[in-house]
Motif scaffolding. Structure first.
Motif, short mmCIF file in Angstrom:
data_model
loop_
_atom_site.label_atom_id
_atom_site.label_comp_id
_atom_site.label_asym_id
_atom_site.label_seq_id
_atom_site.Cartn_x
_atom_site.Cartn_y
_atom_site.Cartn_z
N LEU A 219 0.83 -1.21 0.00
CA LEU A 219 0.00 0.00 0.00
C LEU A 219 0.86 1.26 0.00
N GLY A 220 1.97 1.23 0.72
CA GLY A 220 2.86 2.38 0.73
C GLY A 220 3.44 2.65 -0.64
N GLY A 221 3.83 1.58 -1.33
CA GLY A 221 4.33 1.73 -2.69
C GLY A 221 3.27 2.29 -3.62
N LEU A 222 2.04 1.82 -3.47
CA LEU A 222 0.94 2.34 -4.29
C LEU A 222 0.67 3.81 -3.98
N ALA A 223 0.79 4.18 -2.71
CA ALA A 223 0.58 5.59 -2.32
C ALA A 223 1.58 6.49 -3.03
N VAL A 224 2.84 6.05 -3.09
CA VAL A 224 3.86 6.83 -3.80
C VAL A 224 3.51 6.94 -5.28
N LEU A 225 3.13 5.82 -5.87
CA LEU A 225 2.78 5.80 -7.30
C LEU A 225 1.61 6.73 -7.60
N PHE A 226 0.54 6.63 -6.80
CA PHE A 226 -0.64 7.48 -7.03
C PHE A 226 -0.31 8.95 -6.82
N TRP A 227 0.54 9.25 -5.85
CA TRP A 227 0.92 10.64 -5.61
C TRP A 227 1.69 11.17 -6.81
N LEU A 228 2.61 10.37 -7.33
CA LEU A 228 3.38 10.81 -8.50
C LEU A 228 2.48 11.03 -9.71
N VAL A 229 1.50 10.14 -9.92
CA VAL A 229 0.54 10.32 -11.01
C VAL A 229 -0.28 11.59 -10.77
N GLY A 230 -0.64 11.84 -9.52
CA GLY A 230 -1.40 13.04 -9.18
C GLY A 230 -0.66 14.33 -9.47
N LEU A 231 0.68 14.26 -9.46
CA LEU A 231 1.46 15.46 -9.76
C LEU A 231 1.27 15.92 -11.20
N THR A 232 0.82 15.03 -12.07
CA THR A 232 0.60 15.39 -13.48
C THR A 232 -0.75 16.07 -13.69
N GLN A 233 -1.57 16.12 -12.64
CA GLN A 233 -2.91 16.70 -12.75
C GLN A 233 -2.99 17.95 -11.89
N GLU A 234 -3.90 18.82 -12.28
CA GLU A 234 -4.10 20.04 -11.50
C GLU A 234 -4.78 19.68 -10.18
N GLN A 235 -4.26 20.23 -9.09
CA GLN A 235 -4.84 19.98 -7.78
C GLN A 235 -4.59 21.17 -6.87
N THR A 236 -5.34 21.23 -5.79
CA THR A 236 -5.17 22.34 -4.85
C THR A 236 -3.87 22.17 -4.08
N ALA A 237 -3.40 23.26 -3.51
CA ALA A 237 -2.17 23.21 -2.71
C ALA A 237 -2.36 22.28 -1.51
N LEU A 238 -3.56 22.31 -0.93
CA LEU A 238 -3.83 21.44 0.22
C LEU A 238 -3.72 19.97 -0.17
N SER A 239 -4.28 19.60 -1.30
CA SER A 239 -4.19 18.21 -1.77
C SER A 239 -2.75 17.81 -2.02
N LEU A 240 -2.00 18.71 -2.61
CA LEU A 240 -0.60 18.43 -2.91
C LEU A 240 0.20 18.21 -1.62
N VAL A 241 0.01 19.09 -0.65
CA VAL A 241 0.74 18.98 0.62
C VAL A 241 0.32 17.73 1.38
N LEU A 242 -0.98 17.48 1.47
CA LEU A 242 -1.44 16.27 2.17
C LEU A 242 -0.89 15.00 1.53
N GLY A 243 -0.88 14.97 0.21
CA GLY A 243 -0.34 13.81 -0.49
C GLY A 243 1.14 13.63 -0.21
N ALA A 244 1.89 14.73 -0.22
CA ALA A 244 3.33 14.65 0.04
C ALA A 244 3.61 14.17 1.46
N VAL A 245 2.86 14.69 2.42
CA VAL A 245 3.05 14.27 3.82
C VAL A 245 2.68 12.79 3.98
#
Length: 178
Positions: A124-150
């Protein structure tokens, strides 16, 4: 009459021929004390669950950004945009709830020393990293970006802690009984 000594009882029986008590099943065996690395990993899993729950707020705050992005495409009707926003927010909320539940489930079972849970958490941790990296290619709010990174940092720390040598001893599978 002469008393002859009797043969010893067969294995699994005491001297009176009564069966010995069976050994405790693996799930009831006592493990050693939980190492500090596992304690910290379990606490961080609860932090991960809280971060997942906070991402519900990020989904709700991102409604306007999603709507603007869809309107900028120009090829959708107002009704289609409303439907897409509703689906996007719903998927975000469901994903956050499922994510929080998985963090909590993993915390409980890793805290008990279930090796399968440690492996599941690593995947699951590996998938979280993968999904976060995919999410970086899409527009998102600063809050979503920070929460994902944390969450990615927390997941990486949990994985590191669960695979330390002192953690390995805690997760060592119990002997099997045949």
């Amino acid at each position: 009459m002469t008393d002859y000594p009797s043969a010893p009882p067969p294995g699994g029986f005491n001297q009176y021929g009564v069966p010995n008590a069976p050994a405790a099943p693996p799930e009831q065996q006592q493990r050693g004390p939980r190492p500090k690395s596992v304690d910290l990993a379990v606490k961080l899993m609860y932090v991960g669950a809280a971060l997942s729950a906070l991402s519900i707020l990020a989904s709700l705050l991102g409604i306007d950004a999603i709507r603007e992005q869809l309107e900028d495409q120009g090829d959708l009707t107002a009704s289609e945009i409303d439907t897409a926003v509703a689906v996007g927010v719903t998927v975000g909320i469901i994903g956050a709830v499922v994510g929080a539940a998985l963090w909590i489930l993993n915390a409980v079972f890793c805290g008990r020393g279930a090796n399968w849970s440690r492996i599941f958490g690593t995947v699951l941790g590996g998938l979280a990293v993968l999904f976060w990296l995919v999410g970086l290619t899409q527009e998102q709010t600063a809050l979503s970006l920070v929460l994902g990174a944390v969450q990615v940092v927390v997941a990486a720390a949990v994985i590191f802690l669960l695979w330390k040598p002192e953690s390995n001893r805690f997760f060592k599978p119990a002997p099997s009984y045949r």
